[in-house]
Design a protein around this motif. Structure first.
Motif, PDB file in Angstrom:
ATOM      1  N   MET A  47      35.346  37.639  49.210  1.00 13.04           N
ATOM      2  CA  MET A  47      36.017  38.037  48.430  1.00 13.04           C
ATOM      3  C   MET A  47      37.987  37.568  49.372  1.00 13.04           C
ATOM      4  O   MET A  47      37.425  37.891  50.038  1.00 13.04           O
ATOM      5  N   GLY A  51      41.172  40.517  45.894  1.00 10.72           N
ATOM      6  CA  GLY A  51      39.854  40.213  45.116  1.00 10.72           C
ATOM      7  C   GLY A  51      39.069  40.347  44.067  1.00 10.72           C
ATOM      8  O   GLY A  51      38.422  41.207  42.922  1.00 10.72           O
ATOM      9  N   THR A  52      39.750  38.977  44.064  1.00  8.71           N
ATOM     10  CA  THR A  52      39.489  38.635  41.834  1.00  8.71           C
ATOM     11  C   THR A  52      38.484  38.026  41.780  1.00  8.71           C
ATOM     12  O   THR A  52      38.078  37.015  41.157  1.00  8.71           O
ATOM     13  N   ALA A  89      32.485  41.431  50.809  1.00  6.21           N
ATOM     14  CA  ALA A  89      32.211  42.029  48.716  1.00  6.21           C
ATOM     15  C   ALA A  89      32.081  43.292  48.371  1.00  6.21           C
ATOM     16  O   ALA A  89      31.501  43.870  47.292  1.00  6.21           O
ATOM     17  N   PRO A  91      31.432  46.435  48.195  1.00  9.89           N
ATOM     18  CA  PRO A  91      33.230  47.452  47.632  1.00  9.89           C
ATOM     19  C   PRO A  91      32.664  48.680  48.562  1.00  9.89           C
ATOM     20  O   PRO A  91      31.070  49.064  48.922  1.00  9.89           O
ATOM     21  N   ILE A 117      30.177  50.970  41.007  1.00  9.29           N
ATOM     22  CA  ILE A 117      31.140  49.723  41.227  1.00  9.29           C
ATOM     23  C   ILE A 117      31.385  49.647  39.218  1.00  9.29           C
ATOM     24  O   ILE A 117      30.868  49.407  38.461  1.00  9.29           O
ATOM     25  N   SER A 120      34.064  44.157  37.117  1.00  7.90           N
ATOM     26  CA  SER A 120      34.402  42.410  38.252  1.00  7.90           C
ATOM     27  C   SER A 120      33.980  42.503  39.667  1.00  7.90           C
ATOM     28  O   SER A 120      32.803  41.762  40.536  1.00  7.90           O
ATOM     29  N   SER A 121      33.843  43.850  40.260  1.00  7.92           N
ATOM     30  CA  SER A 121      33.614  43.906  41.778  1.00  7.92           C
ATOM     31  C   SER A 121      31.733  44.318  41.671  1.00  7.92           C
ATOM     32  O   SER A 121      30.883  43.108  42.926  1.00  7.92           O
ATOM     33  N   GLU A 122      30.952  44.406  40.146  1.00  6.30           N
ATOM     34  CA  GLU A 122      29.322  44.132  40.844  1.00  6.30           C
ATOM     35  C   GLU A 122      29.333  42.678  40.413  1.00  6.30           C
ATOM     36  O   GLU A 122      28.452  42.756  41.611  1.00  6.30           O
ATOM     37  N   LEU A 124      30.744  40.004  41.351  1.00 10.09           N
ATOM     38  CA  LEU A 124      31.115  39.266  42.604  1.00 10.09           C
ATOM     39  C   LEU A 124      30.248  40.225  43.754  1.00 10.09           C
ATOM     40  O   LEU A 124      30.312  38.942  44.723  1.00 10.09           O
ATOM     41  N   LEU A 125      29.681  40.523  43.810  1.00 11.30           N
ATOM     42  CA  LEU A 125      29.355  41.365  45.026  1.00 11.30           C
ATOM     43  C   LEU A 125      27.461  40.455  45.070  1.00 11.30           C
ATOM     44  O   LEU A 125      26.764  39.881  45.661  1.00 11.30           O
TER      45      LEU A 125
END
Length: 318
Positions: A47, A51-52, A89, A91, A117, A120-122, A124-125
């Motif tokens: 990321m 983190g976007t 990526a 968290p 999570i 958005s983070s999920e 991305l991961l």
């Protein structure tokens, strides 16, 4: 609509989709603040510092064989990269605790903290892991499990097996946005001897590829009473991807079940014609549990990619 008009309309849709994909691909960059040349060869996905969005860095996959390479990639992805403009990526507190590989299908098992999570983070991961891992020879699809339970979406449906193409629209900033698709789907007609076109507008998460959306709608069945489903409603899609103009679709055993009154050829080309109409592929390779050396209902050879069959479609000139 005549064959020529249909082909022209399909070509226009394909051109527009290609332009959109090219624009999306331009949003994927390297980690550094300055402009970097496009990464070629194998890479690993991180990321950006904010983190976007996802970024990728050149990466030499280490190990002797698929299992050793999977172990190395997972280990490195859970570490923080040396470049300060990138970050893992994963968290904090999230771990891939175990994994299993069987016939190209990789199952990843995460700890229970995965459930906490943010959306958005999920996404991305998921995108980072899938796109990194499918570069390994012998890994075609990736599935996620949380504490032994399959990952589900916001509606409670299993996410299932994923491929890199499932995240083609998620490398930009609108990772959890929704969009509207106008699909031209082919079901069986009332008599069960021709394909009948049905145009539907579907709002879907940009996390999903258009091909997967098409197949899910076909399994769901038609909305018009004069049309019949050609695929069994209990069919489970195990994976779908597009490469070099061929859409690879993998189903479970239920795909082989027949729909009463529907010719087997009609069922196959309901799928093929609908996917080709979507515009990203010109052929469709169907497999059952990862195997292509099968005959659908003992009648249709699935050993090679199939092209659209216009002769089975209803309408003028058919």
């Amino acid at each position: 609509m005549c064959h020529k008009q249909r082909e022209d309309a399909s070509m226009r849709r394909k051109c527009m989709k290609c332009l959109c994909i090219l624009l999306i691909a331009m949003l994927l960059t390297g980690c550094g603040r300055g402009r970097k040349p496009e990464v070629s060869g194998t890479c690993i996905y991180y990321m950006n510092a904010e983190g976007t969005r996802l970024v990728k860095e050149a990466y030499d996959i280490k190990g002797d064989g698929a299992e050793a390479e999977i172990k190395a990639v997972l280990s490195d992805m859970q570490k923080e990269p040396e470049d300060e403009d990138c970050r893992s990526a994963f968290p904090k507190g999230i771990r891939a605790e175990d994994w299993k590989l069987d016939k190209g299908r990789l199952d990843l098992y995460f700890n229970e903290s995965y459930k906490d999570i943010d959306t958005s983070s999920e996404i991305l991961l998921r995108a980072a892991l899938v796109q990194s891992l499918v570069q390994i020879a012998g890994v075609d699809y990736v599935n996620f499990y949380i504490g032994g339970t399959p990952l589900t979406d916001n509606e409670g449906d299993e996410v299932g097996y994923m491929h890199a193409e499932d995240f083609v629209q998620n490398t930009g900033s609108s990772l959890h946005s929704y969009q509207l698709a106008n699909l031209h789907l082919y079901y069986a007609d009332k008599k069960g001897d021709k394909l009948a076109e049905e145009e539907v507008s579907v709002r879907y998460n940009s996390n999903m590829s258009i091909e997967k959306l098409v197949v899910e709608q076909l399994i769901k069945g038609p909305s018009m009473q004069e049309h019949q489903p050609a695929l069994p409603p209990e069919t489970k899609l195990l994976g779908i991807s597009v490469k070099d103009g061929i859409c690879y679709v993998n189903f479970d055993d239920q795909f082989q079940s027949s729909v009463y009154g529907i010719n087997p050829e009609l069922a196959i080309y309901s799928l093929v014609n609908s996917i080709v109409e979507a515009g990203n592929a010109s052929q469709v390779q169907i497999s059952v549990n990862g195997e292509t050396d099968v005959k659908y209902q003992g009648a249709i050879d699935l050993g090679k990619p199939l092209s659209r069959n216009l002769d089975l479609e209803e309408g003028e000139g058919k």
